[in-house]
Write a protein that holds these residues in place. Sequence first.
Motif, PDB file in Angstrom:
ATOM      1  N   ASP A  12       0.813  -1.324  -0.054  1.00  0.00           N
ATOM      2  CA  ASP A  12       0.053   0.149  -0.059  1.00  0.00           C
ATOM      3  C   ASP A  12       0.800   1.154   0.044  1.00  0.00           C
ATOM      4  N   LYS A  13       1.986   1.341   0.506  1.00  0.00           N
ATOM      5  CA  LYS A  13       2.899   2.302   0.690  1.00  0.00           C
ATOM      6  C   LYS A  13       3.296   2.904  -0.661  1.00  0.00           C
ATOM      7  N   PHE A  14       3.384   1.936  -1.530  1.00  0.00           N
ATOM      8  CA  PHE A  14       3.692   2.211  -3.066  1.00  0.00           C
ATOM      9  C   PHE A  14       3.025   2.803  -3.815  1.00  0.00           C
ATOM     10  N   GLU A  15       1.390   2.822  -3.539  1.00  0.00           N
ATOM     11  CA  GLU A  15       0.484   3.323  -4.451  1.00  0.00           C
ATOM     12  C   GLU A  15       0.677   4.825  -4.660  1.00  0.00           C
ATOM     13  N   PRO A  16       0.820   5.466  -3.990  1.00  0.00           N
ATOM     14  CA  PRO A  16       0.926   7.021  -4.550  1.00  0.00           C
ATOM     15  C   PRO A  16       2.417   6.971  -5.672  1.00  0.00           C
ATOM     16  N   TYR A  17       3.252   6.160  -5.586  1.00  0.00           N
ATOM     17  CA  TYR A  17       4.145   6.109  -6.463  1.00  0.00           C
ATOM     18  C   TYR A  17       4.026   5.561  -7.761  1.00  0.00           C
ATOM     19  N   VAL A  18       3.202   4.921  -7.736  1.00  0.00           N
ATOM     20  CA  VAL A  18       2.827   3.813  -9.024  1.00  0.00           C
ATOM     21  C   VAL A  18       1.387   4.442  -9.706  1.00  0.00           C
ATOM     22  N   ILE A  19       1.904   5.460 -10.566  1.00  0.00           N
ATOM     23  CA  ILE A  19       0.630   6.295 -11.119  1.00  0.00           C
ATOM     24  C   ILE A  19       0.460   6.085 -12.765  1.00  0.00           C
ATOM     25  N   THR A  34      -1.781  -4.291 -17.217  1.00  0.00           N
ATOM     26  CA  THR A  34      -1.060  -4.757 -15.815  1.00  0.00           C
ATOM     27  C   THR A  34      -1.676  -3.982 -14.889  1.00  0.00           C
ATOM     28  N   PRO A  35      -2.144  -4.501 -13.968  1.00  0.00           N
ATOM     29  CA  PRO A  35      -3.076  -3.795 -12.572  1.00  0.00           C
ATOM     30  C   PRO A  35      -1.883  -3.191 -11.999  1.00  0.00           C
ATOM     31  N   LYS A  41       3.568  -4.526  -6.046  1.00  0.00           N
ATOM     32  CA  LYS A  41       3.896  -5.511  -5.523  1.00  0.00           C
ATOM     33  C   LYS A  41       5.406  -5.868  -5.804  1.00  0.00           C
ATOM     34  N   GLN A  42       5.761  -5.565  -7.133  1.00  0.00           N
ATOM     35  CA  GLN A  42       7.137  -5.573  -7.342  1.00  0.00           C
ATOM     36  C   GLN A  42       8.124  -4.388  -6.729  1.00  0.00           C
ATOM     37  N   CYS A  43       7.518  -3.396  -6.294  1.00  0.00           N
ATOM     38  CA  CYS A  43       8.307  -2.305  -5.694  1.00  0.00           C
ATOM     39  C   CYS A  43       8.404  -2.954  -4.314  1.00  0.00           C
ATOM     40  N   ALA A  44       7.551  -3.498  -3.817  1.00  0.00           N
ATOM     41  CA  ALA A  44       7.435  -4.076  -2.157  1.00  0.00           C
ATOM     42  C   ALA A  44       8.543  -5.253  -2.147  1.00  0.00           C
ATOM     43  N   LEU A  45       8.384  -6.004  -3.183  1.00  0.00           N
ATOM     44  CA  LEU A  45       9.407  -7.101  -3.373  1.00  0.00           C
ATOM     45  C   LEU A  45      10.891  -6.758  -3.382  1.00  0.00           C
ATOM     46  N   ILE A  46      11.123  -5.638  -4.195  1.00  0.00           N
ATOM     47  CA  ILE A  46      12.448  -5.143  -4.333  1.00  0.00           C
ATOM     48  C   ILE A  46      12.940  -4.634  -2.838  1.00  0.00           C
ATOM     49  N   ALA A  47      12.135  -4.022  -2.226  1.00  0.00           N
ATOM     50  CA  ALA A  47      12.421  -3.582  -0.820  1.00  0.00           C
ATOM     51  C   ALA A  47      12.555  -4.655   0.196  1.00  0.00           C
ATOM     52  N   VAL A  48      11.748  -5.745   0.202  1.00  0.00           N
ATOM     53  CA  VAL A  48      11.887  -6.869   1.088  1.00  0.00           C
ATOM     54  C   VAL A  48      13.334  -7.529   0.597  1.00  0.00           C
TER      55      VAL A  48
END
Length: 86
Positions: A12-19, A34-35, A41-48
Amino acid sequence: MTPKEKAKQLVDKFEPYVIRYTQDDVVGYLSEETPILEYQKQCALIAVDELIEELEELLEGDERPGAGVYYLWKYYQEVKQEIELL
């Protein structure tokens, strides 16, 4: 926070950055097919993955790593699985 809750929070934290931008926009363009959630999810996976990698280095570099490091490594492995399931 459970791994499932943490996964949702990170995505959810990446939503504002995925426009979505138009093709003519200079900033960029995301595929209409692509939804947005998949980009998040890809952004969050990179961080994790970065966190997991750092924790693995700590585990490998220490003859007797602390339980906290192992706990965090295990926790973020579970968070990664939960992100993939979203």
